[in-house]
Design a protein around this motif. Structure first.
Motif, short mmCIF file in Angstrom:
data_model
loop_
_atom_site.label_atom_id
_atom_site.label_comp_id
_atom_site.label_asym_id
_atom_site.label_seq_id
_atom_site.Cartn_x
_atom_site.Cartn_y
_atom_site.Cartn_z
N VAL A 128 -34.64 9.24 16.12
CA VAL A 128 -34.38 9.39 17.57
C VAL A 128 -34.95 8.23 18.37
CG1 VAL A 128 -34.21 11.91 17.46
CG2 VAL A 128 -36.43 10.84 17.91
N GLN A 129 -35.83 7.44 17.76
CA GLN A 129 -36.37 6.27 18.45
C GLN A 129 -35.44 5.06 18.36
OE1 GLN A 129 -38.97 6.28 20.33
NE2 GLN A 129 -39.79 8.31 19.80
N GLN A 130 -34.36 5.20 17.65
CA GLN A 130 -33.39 4.11 17.53
C GLN A 130 -32.65 3.90 18.84
OE1 GLN A 130 -30.07 4.91 14.87
NE2 GLN A 130 -30.10 2.80 14.14
N ARG A 131 -32.37 2.65 19.18
CA ARG A 131 -31.57 2.36 20.36
C ARG A 131 -30.13 2.81 20.12
NH1 ARG A 131 -35.05 -2.23 20.16
NH2 ARG A 131 -36.36 -2.39 22.04
N VAL A 132 -29.55 3.46 21.11
CA VAL A 132 -28.21 4.00 20.96
C VAL A 132 -27.20 2.89 20.71
CG1 VAL A 132 -26.39 5.37 22.07
CG2 VAL A 132 -28.80 5.94 22.46
N GLY A 133 -27.35 1.77 21.41
CA GLY A 133 -26.41 0.67 21.28
C GLY A 133 -26.40 0.02 19.91
N GLU A 134 -27.47 0.20 19.13
CA GLU A 134 -27.48 -0.35 17.78
C GLU A 134 -26.46 0.35 16.90
OE1 GLU A 134 -31.41 -0.10 16.26
OE2 GLU A 134 -32.29 -1.38 17.80
N THR A 135 -26.25 1.64 17.15
CA THR A 135 -25.29 2.42 16.38
C THR A 135 -23.91 2.42 17.03
OG1 THR A 135 -27.08 3.89 15.68
CG2 THR A 135 -24.84 4.70 15.38
N LEU A 136 -23.89 2.43 18.35
CA LEU A 136 -22.64 2.58 19.09
C LEU A 136 -22.48 1.46 20.12
CD1 LEU A 136 -22.85 6.44 19.77
CD2 LEU A 136 -21.46 5.30 18.01
N PRO A 137 -22.20 0.25 19.67
CA PRO A 137 -21.98 -0.83 20.64
C PRO A 137 -20.67 -0.64 21.38
CG PRO A 137 -21.46 -1.57 18.42
CD PRO A 137 -22.04 -0.18 18.28
N GLY A 138 -20.65 -1.11 22.63
CA GLY A 138 -19.41 -1.15 23.37
C GLY A 138 -19.02 0.10 24.12
N ILE A 139 -19.93 1.11 24.19
CA ILE A 139 -19.58 2.31 24.95
C ILE A 139 -20.53 2.55 26.13
CG2 ILE A 139 -18.58 3.37 22.88
CD1 ILE A 139 -21.02 5.35 23.00
N GLY A 140 -21.26 1.51 26.51
CA GLY A 140 -22.10 1.64 27.70
C GLY A 140 -23.59 1.56 27.43
N PHE A 141 -23.99 1.27 26.20
CA PHE A 141 -25.41 1.18 25.87
C PHE A 141 -25.77 -0.23 25.43
CE2 PHE A 141 -24.37 5.66 25.38
CZ PHE A 141 -25.41 6.27 26.05
N ASP A 142 -25.21 -1.20 26.12
CA ASP A 142 -25.47 -2.61 25.82
C ASP A 142 -26.15 -3.26 27.03
OD1 ASP A 142 -23.84 -2.51 23.31
OD2 ASP A 142 -22.19 -2.21 24.75
N GLY A 143 -26.60 -4.49 26.87
CA GLY A 143 -27.17 -5.24 27.97
C GLY A 143 -28.67 -5.08 28.09
N PRO A 144 -29.28 -5.84 28.98
CA PRO A 144 -30.75 -5.84 29.11
C PRO A 144 -31.34 -4.48 29.46
CG PRO A 144 -29.77 -7.70 30.28
CD PRO A 144 -28.63 -6.81 29.88
N HIS A 145 -30.65 -3.69 30.30
CA HIS A 145 -31.20 -2.39 30.71
C HIS A 145 -30.73 -1.26 29.80
CE1 HIS A 145 -32.95 0.56 33.48
NE2 HIS A 145 -31.84 1.27 33.28
N ASN A 146 -29.44 -1.00 29.75
CA ASN A 146 -28.92 0.11 28.96
C ASN A 146 -29.13 -0.10 27.47
OD1 ASN A 146 -28.11 1.42 31.26
ND2 ASN A 146 -25.96 0.85 31.08
N GLY A 147 -29.28 -1.34 27.05
CA GLY A 147 -29.55 -1.62 25.64
C GLY A 147 -30.91 -1.12 25.18
N GLN A 148 -31.79 -0.77 26.14
CA GLN A 148 -33.12 -0.24 25.80
C GLN A 148 -33.13 1.28 25.66
OE1 GLN A 148 -35.71 -2.38 25.14
NE2 GLN A 148 -34.03 -3.87 25.35
N VAL A 149 -32.01 1.93 25.95
CA VAL A 149 -31.95 3.39 25.90
C VAL A 149 -31.95 3.87 24.45
CG1 VAL A 149 -30.59 5.44 26.45
CG2 VAL A 149 -30.75 3.56 28.11
N ARG A 150 -32.87 4.77 24.14
CA ARG A 150 -32.98 5.36 22.80
C ARG A 150 -32.48 6.81 22.84
NH1 ARG A 150 -36.72 1.89 20.05
NH2 ARG A 150 -37.69 0.43 21.53
#
Length: 351
Positions: free
Chosen positions: A99-121
């Motif tokens: 659960v500590q994994q960043r969401v964008g690492e698994t699901l790029p391109g759906i809104g969890f990328d970039g400097p801010h949203n890319g930090q969302v776990r």
């Protein structure tokens, strides 16, 4: 067996002051009216509701039921907790290894990328501390900025819908349905199947439930995954849609949580998941993983401190009380009268 007649009569005498038919008096039904225009309108289906209903389980056995406990009605934000259960199913299947994994690492391109949203776990989404920024099916996160909900002890910084300065993901707690809907979209991309199907297959049917269950999305909440056109579902009925379920099925789900995710010897949720759901968030100790906690009695003074709750607008409460091996479901209760109902149930349980 405890006598719940007083609590039942109290609940039936204090139905939520919403019309039973949403079309009869639309201005008095729902919570979307509090949103700034143009977001103060329904985007998904709503339905005629029943009256006050409920179920009490003690030791896994039904001790009381009233109203229409088998009627399938919309349950608003109780559905948020169901997203936490689906995340547990995803964890068990290896779709969320950590659960500590960043969401964008698994699901790029759906809104969890970039400097801010890319930090969302994933854990941030489960705790409502993600501070995710953007729009989900036309609804911006800002429409829920400064939202005040009844059980949040933290005062808002400004007027609802007034944009505030975002904090780093994980550092600020805010009850925000748009971010919850983005979480549901992420889970849809993980499973690559409609979430209602996964929930019914993985949770409800093994519990012996599912009759009348529906999980409806907004009219325009469709996306394409793997060549399939799939509808994403919301974690509530804030703008319509959401979960339709019976009180008895709500009690079945709560009993599963009381039993640490095990039903008749079968583990439906991974070991340790339920305990983490009821562990206080470090920056919001009144909240777990999409559940409300009562560790200091702030939520309900007369409920045990071990109690935890699923809560939905319109007077929906699912109460899990490990101290008394009890589950209590009440629907369409006037929220202003919820403490009185809880007090009466607590007196009956203690005896």
């Amino acid at each position: 067996m405890p006598d719940f007649h007083e609590a039942i009569a109290f609940s039936q005498a204090h139905e939520v002051p919403w019309p039973r038919d949403p079309q009869a008096d639309p201005a008095r039904w729902g919570v979307h009216h509090d949103d700034p225009a143009p977001y103060n309108r329904l985007r998904g289906p709503v339905h005629v509701r029943g009256g006050v209903s409920g179920v009490v389980l003690r030791g896994g056995q039904e001790a009381a039921a009233w109203g229409e406990p088998d009627r399938s009605d919309q349950t608003f934000s109780v559905a948020k907790t169901y997203l936490a259960l689906l995340a547990g199913v995803a964890h068990a299947r290896g779709l969320i290894p950590d659960v500590q994994q960043r969401v964008g690492e698994t699901l790029p391109g759906i809104g969890f990328d970039g400097p801010h949203n890319g930090q969302v776990r994933w854990v941030h989404l489960l705790e409502q501390t993600s501070e995710w920024q953007g729009s989900c099916f036309g609804l911006p996160d800002t429409v829920e900025h400064n939202r005040r909900v009844a059980h949040d002890p933290k005062p808002p910084q400004g007027k609802k819908g007034e944009p505030r300065q975002l904090q780093a993901p994980g550092s600020y707690w805010e009850y925000n349905d748009v971010r919850i809907n983005q979480f549901a979209l992420a889970l849809l991309h993980l499973f690559r199947r409609p979430l209602p199907e996964v929930f019914e297959e993985s949770i409800l049917r093994p519990l012996g439930g599912g009759a009348g269950f529906r999980w409806e999305g907004y009219d325009d909440a469709w996306t394409e995954i793997g060549g399939l056109r799939l509808q994403s579902v919301p974690g509530g009925t804030h703008w319509g849609g959401g979960v339709r379920i019976s009180a008895r099925d709500q009690a079945r789900v709560a009993q599963l949580l009381l039993a640490d995710g095990v039903h008749r010897g079968e583990r439906l949720l991974p070991a340790g998941w339920v305990e983490r759901m009821r562990t206080p968030c470090a920056i919001a100790p009144f909240y777990g993983w999409l559940t409300w906690l009562n560790r200091d009695g702030h939520l309900f003074a007369d409920a045990s401190r071990e109690s935890w709750f699923m809560v939905g607008a319109g007077g929906h409460y699912v109460w899990i009380d490990p101290a008394h091996d009890a589950v209590v479901v009440v629907r369409w209760l006037d929220p202003a009268r919820a403490p009185g109902f809880v007090s009466r149930v607590a007196r009956a349980v203690v005896g």
